[in-house]
Design a protein around this motif. Structure first.
Motif, PDB file in Angstrom:
ATOM      1  N   ASN A 124      19.304   5.703  79.667  1.00 23.61           N
ATOM      2  CA  ASN A 124      20.356   5.931  80.664  1.00 23.61           C
ATOM      3  C   ASN A 124      19.766   6.107  82.057  1.00 23.61           C
ATOM      4  OD1 ASN A 124      22.242   5.834  78.642  1.00 23.61           O
ATOM      5  ND2 ASN A 124      22.233   8.058  78.307  1.00 23.61           N
ATOM      6  N   ALA A 125      18.576   6.661  82.095  1.00 20.78           N
ATOM      7  CA  ALA A 125      17.923   6.884  83.390  1.00 20.78           C
ATOM      8  C   ALA A 125      17.342   5.595  83.962  1.00 20.78           C
ATOM      9  CB  ALA A 125      16.831   7.931  83.227  1.00 20.78           C
ATOM     10  N   GLY A 126      17.386   4.504  83.190  1.00 19.40           N
ATOM     11  CA  GLY A 126      16.906   3.224  83.696  1.00 19.40           C
ATOM     12  C   GLY A 126      15.478   2.894  83.327  1.00 19.40           C
ATOM     13  N   ASP A 127      14.830   3.756  82.534  1.00 19.38           N
ATOM     14  CA  ASP A 127      13.465   3.447  82.105  1.00 19.38           C
ATOM     15  C   ASP A 127      13.510   2.465  80.951  1.00 19.38           C
ATOM     16  OD1 ASP A 127      12.114   5.103  83.864  1.00 19.38           O
ATOM     17  OD2 ASP A 127      12.414   6.864  82.588  1.00 19.38           O
ATOM     18  N   SER A 128      12.633   1.472  80.991  1.00 21.25           N
ATOM     19  CA  SER A 128      12.584   0.565  79.858  1.00 21.25           C
ATOM     20  C   SER A 128      11.686   1.158  78.776  1.00 21.25           C
ATOM     21  CB  SER A 128      12.094  -0.820  80.273  1.00 21.25           C
ATOM     22  OG  SER A 128      10.982  -0.717  81.092  1.00 21.25           O
ATOM     23  N   VAL A 129      12.081   0.919  77.532  1.00 19.95           N
ATOM     24  CA  VAL A 129      11.338   1.470  76.399  1.00 19.95           C
ATOM     25  C   VAL A 129      11.379   0.444  75.277  1.00 19.95           C
ATOM     26  CG1 VAL A 129      13.387   2.709  75.536  1.00 19.95           C
ATOM     27  CG2 VAL A 129      11.126   3.440  74.819  1.00 19.95           C
ATOM     28  N   ILE A 130      10.308   0.427  74.496  1.00 22.32           N
ATOM     29  CA  ILE A 130      10.259  -0.526  73.404  1.00 22.32           C
ATOM     30  C   ILE A 130       9.679   0.154  72.167  1.00 22.32           C
ATOM     31  CG2 ILE A 130       7.958  -1.529  73.730  1.00 22.32           C
ATOM     32  CD1 ILE A 130       9.488  -4.277  73.692  1.00 22.32           C
ATOM     33  N   ASN A 131      10.237  -0.180  71.030  1.00 21.66           N
ATOM     34  CA  ASN A 131       9.753   0.346  69.754  1.00 21.66           C
ATOM     35  C   ASN A 131       9.361  -0.812  68.859  1.00 21.66           C
ATOM     36  OD1 ASN A 131      10.348   3.413  69.470  1.00 21.66           O
ATOM     37  ND2 ASN A 131      12.130   2.540  70.506  1.00 21.66           N
ATOM     38  N   PHE A 132       8.222  -0.699  68.238  1.00 25.38           N
ATOM     39  CA  PHE A 132       7.864  -1.713  67.239  1.00 25.38           C
ATOM     40  C   PHE A 132       6.908  -1.093  66.236  1.00 25.38           C
ATOM     41  CE2 PHE A 132       4.872  -2.154  70.737  1.00 25.38           C
ATOM     42  CZ  PHE A 132       3.646  -2.277  70.128  1.00 25.38           C
ATOM     43  N   SER A 133       6.721  -1.790  65.133  1.00 25.04           N
ATOM     44  CA  SER A 133       5.770  -1.321  64.135  1.00 25.04           C
ATOM     45  C   SER A 133       4.524  -2.180  64.176  1.00 25.04           C
ATOM     46  CB  SER A 133       6.385  -1.386  62.741  1.00 25.04           C
ATOM     47  OG  SER A 133       7.319  -0.354  62.589  1.00 25.04           O
ATOM     48  N   LEU A 134       3.395  -1.517  64.048  1.00 23.40           N
ATOM     49  CA  LEU A 134       2.119  -2.203  64.065  1.00 23.40           C
ATOM     50  C   LEU A 134       1.544  -2.155  62.658  1.00 23.40           C
ATOM     51  CD1 LEU A 134       0.351  -3.422  66.376  1.00 23.40           C
ATOM     52  CD2 LEU A 134      -0.985  -1.337  66.253  1.00 23.40           C
ATOM     53  N   SER A 135       1.157  -3.319  62.175  1.00 21.32           N
ATOM     54  CA  SER A 135       0.615  -3.434  60.835  1.00 21.32           C
ATOM     55  C   SER A 135      -0.909  -3.364  60.919  1.00 21.32           C
ATOM     56  CB  SER A 135       1.077  -4.780  60.296  1.00 21.32           C
ATOM     57  OG  SER A 135       0.956  -4.829  58.958  1.00 21.32           O
ATOM     58  N   VAL A 136      -1.483  -2.312  60.351  1.00 22.66           N
ATOM     59  CA  VAL A 136      -2.933  -2.123  60.435  1.00 22.66           C
ATOM     60  C   VAL A 136      -3.513  -2.102  59.021  1.00 22.66           C
ATOM     61  CG1 VAL A 136      -4.773  -0.664  61.347  1.00 22.66           C
ATOM     62  CG2 VAL A 136      -2.568  -0.722  62.510  1.00 22.66           C
ATOM     63  N   ASP A 137      -4.326  -3.103  58.719  1.00 21.38           N
ATOM     64  CA  ASP A 137      -4.942  -3.157  57.387  1.00 21.38           C
ATOM     65  C   ASP A 137      -6.006  -2.079  57.248  1.00 21.38           C
ATOM     66  OD1 ASP A 137      -3.393  -5.304  56.754  1.00 21.38           O
ATOM     67  OD2 ASP A 137      -4.924  -6.820  57.176  1.00 21.38           O
ATOM     68  N   ARG A 138      -6.028  -1.462  56.089  1.00 21.22           N
ATOM     69  CA  ARG A 138      -7.100  -0.509  55.806  1.00 21.22           C
ATOM     70  C   ARG A 138      -8.342  -1.287  55.393  1.00 21.22           C
ATOM     71  NH1 ARG A 138      -3.873   4.112  52.279  1.00 21.22           N
ATOM     72  NH2 ARG A 138      -2.294   4.526  53.865  1.00 21.22           N
ATOM     73  N   PRO A 139      -9.519  -0.651  55.537  1.00 17.97           N
ATOM     74  CA  PRO A 139     -10.732  -1.364  55.121  1.00 17.97           C
ATOM     75  C   PRO A 139     -10.717  -1.622  53.611  1.00 17.97           C
ATOM     76  CG  PRO A 139     -11.255   0.847  55.934  1.00 17.97           C
ATOM     77  CD  PRO A 139      -9.798   0.651  56.117  1.00 17.97           C
ATOM     78  N   GLN A 140     -11.515  -2.579  53.215  1.00 16.55           N
ATOM     79  CA  GLN A 140     -11.605  -2.892  51.785  1.00 16.55           C
ATOM     80  C   GLN A 140     -12.155  -1.717  51.009  1.00 16.55           C
ATOM     81  OE1 GLN A 140     -13.936  -6.374  51.054  1.00 16.55           O
ATOM     82  NE2 GLN A 140     -12.235  -7.761  51.454  1.00 16.55           N
ATOM     83  N   ARG A 141     -11.712  -1.589  49.801  1.00 17.95           N
ATOM     84  CA  ARG A 141     -12.259  -0.551  48.921  1.00 17.95           C
ATOM     85  C   ARG A 141     -13.663  -0.974  48.475  1.00 17.95           C
ATOM     86  NH1 ARG A 141      -7.007  -0.917  46.666  1.00 17.95           N
ATOM     87  NH2 ARG A 141      -5.671   0.737  47.460  1.00 17.95           N
ATOM     88  N   PRO A 142     -14.452  -0.016  47.981  1.00 15.76           N
ATOM     89  CA  PRO A 142     -15.811  -0.371  47.555  1.00 15.76           C
ATOM     90  C   PRO A 142     -15.835  -1.496  46.509  1.00 15.76           C
ATOM     91  CG  PRO A 142     -15.553   2.009  47.628  1.00 15.76           C
ATOM     92  CD  PRO A 142     -14.204   1.432  47.900  1.00 15.76           C
TER      93      PRO A 142
END
Lengths: 119, 167
Positions: free
Chosen positions: B23-41
């Motif tokens: 409402n105050a005029g600020d732009s805002v954005i939401n998204f999800s970031l997909s981050v792979d975990r390292p490989q298991r041993p």
């Protein structure tokens, strides 16, 4: 891909430490991380859940207490689980390094409480 | 009180981010970031974290130009907040507020490289050089007969004059 966070905050309450059925120690606690405050603003904090495993969990369970200042380093993990038939999400920092920054009055050790977890 | 709250992520954008305005005029954005975990041993994939990211103002404008699947670096802080949903339940949110967003290799979208915004790269006005006129007045042994062009610059004083400065 990369995922690492660095936090300094105070324990909101004593850590909860237990041993899983497979015999691995796990310790969970929440830290309050103060937000940057402008003059005249009320102080506020982010409450961030931290989990640690194995030897690090034993040490945290033994030495960490409510109000202690700690530095935590580790990736932010999102895990989903089901509770009462509802899908939920847990968001927590998996500590691979925890350092205690004040020993308080019961200071007995000078040693650093740093322990790398095996993972 | 001392505190620190910093997180660095490299991951790919899950869905096309949608730019909104408050409402105050600020732009805002939401998204999800997909981050792979390292490989298991044992070599198996360690899973993926889907991390909520929020970006404001200039950073939101940058994120709005990015497409699903773009690999980006996000630097910011972990923020927790809560709100009440329509059913009156309190919902707790943990998300990353981006201080910096940087598309990485393979995200050669026109204009993005230059539009990358860092909170620390806001234009800083260079302070005007302050000429201590009072000190010039006091420096009675300053040679004013010198080339007048020299006077447009702050005069350089000898060490004996500097000692007279009362601080």
């Amino acid at each position: 891909m990369y995922n690492k966070s660095f936090l300094i905050g105070r324990l909101v309450r004593d850590p909860e430490t237990r041993v899983t059925v497979s015999g691995i120690t796990v310790s969970r606690f929440t830290i309050a991380v103060d937000r940057f405050k402008k003059r005249g603003e009320e102080s506020s904090a982010d409450f961030i859940r931290v989990v640690c495993w194995r030897r690090l969990a034993e040490i945290c369970g033994q030495y960490l207490k409510k109000g202690k200042l700690v530095a935590v380093e580790g990736p932010l993990h999102i895990d989903s689980y089901e509770k009462d038939g509802v899908e939920r999400e847990s968001v927590e920092v998996v500590a691979d390094n925890v350092q205690m920054l004040d020993w308080g009055t019961e200071s007995v050790h000078e040693e650093e409480m740093t322990e790398r977890s095996e993972s | 009180m001392s505190s620190l709250n910093k997180i660095v992520l490299i991951g790919s954008i899950e869905t096309n981010p949608e730019l909104k305005a408050t409402n105050a005029g600020d732009s805002v954005i939401n998204f999800s970031l997909s981050v792979d975990r390292p490989q298991r041993p044992d070599g198996t994939q360690g899973g993926t974290d889907s991390i909520k990211v929020v970006a404001w103002r200039e950073k939101a404008e940058v994120a709005a130009k990015l497409n699903q699947g773009t690999l980006i670096l996000v630097e910011g802080r972990i923020q927790t907040r809560s709100y009440e949903n329509d059913e009156g339940q309190r919902i707790y949110v943990t998300e990353v507020e981006a201080r910096e967003l940087k598309p990485l290799v393979g995200s050669d979208i026109a204009g993005i490289q230059t539009a990358t915004v860092s909170a620390t790269t806001e234009p800083v006005s260079t302070p005007e050089p302050t000429i201590e006129t009072k000190t010039v007045d006091d420096a009675s042994n300053f040679d004013f007969t010198d080339d007048s062009a020299e006077l447009s610059k702050p005069p350089e004083f000898g060490s004996e004059v500097e000692e007279d400065i009362p601080f």
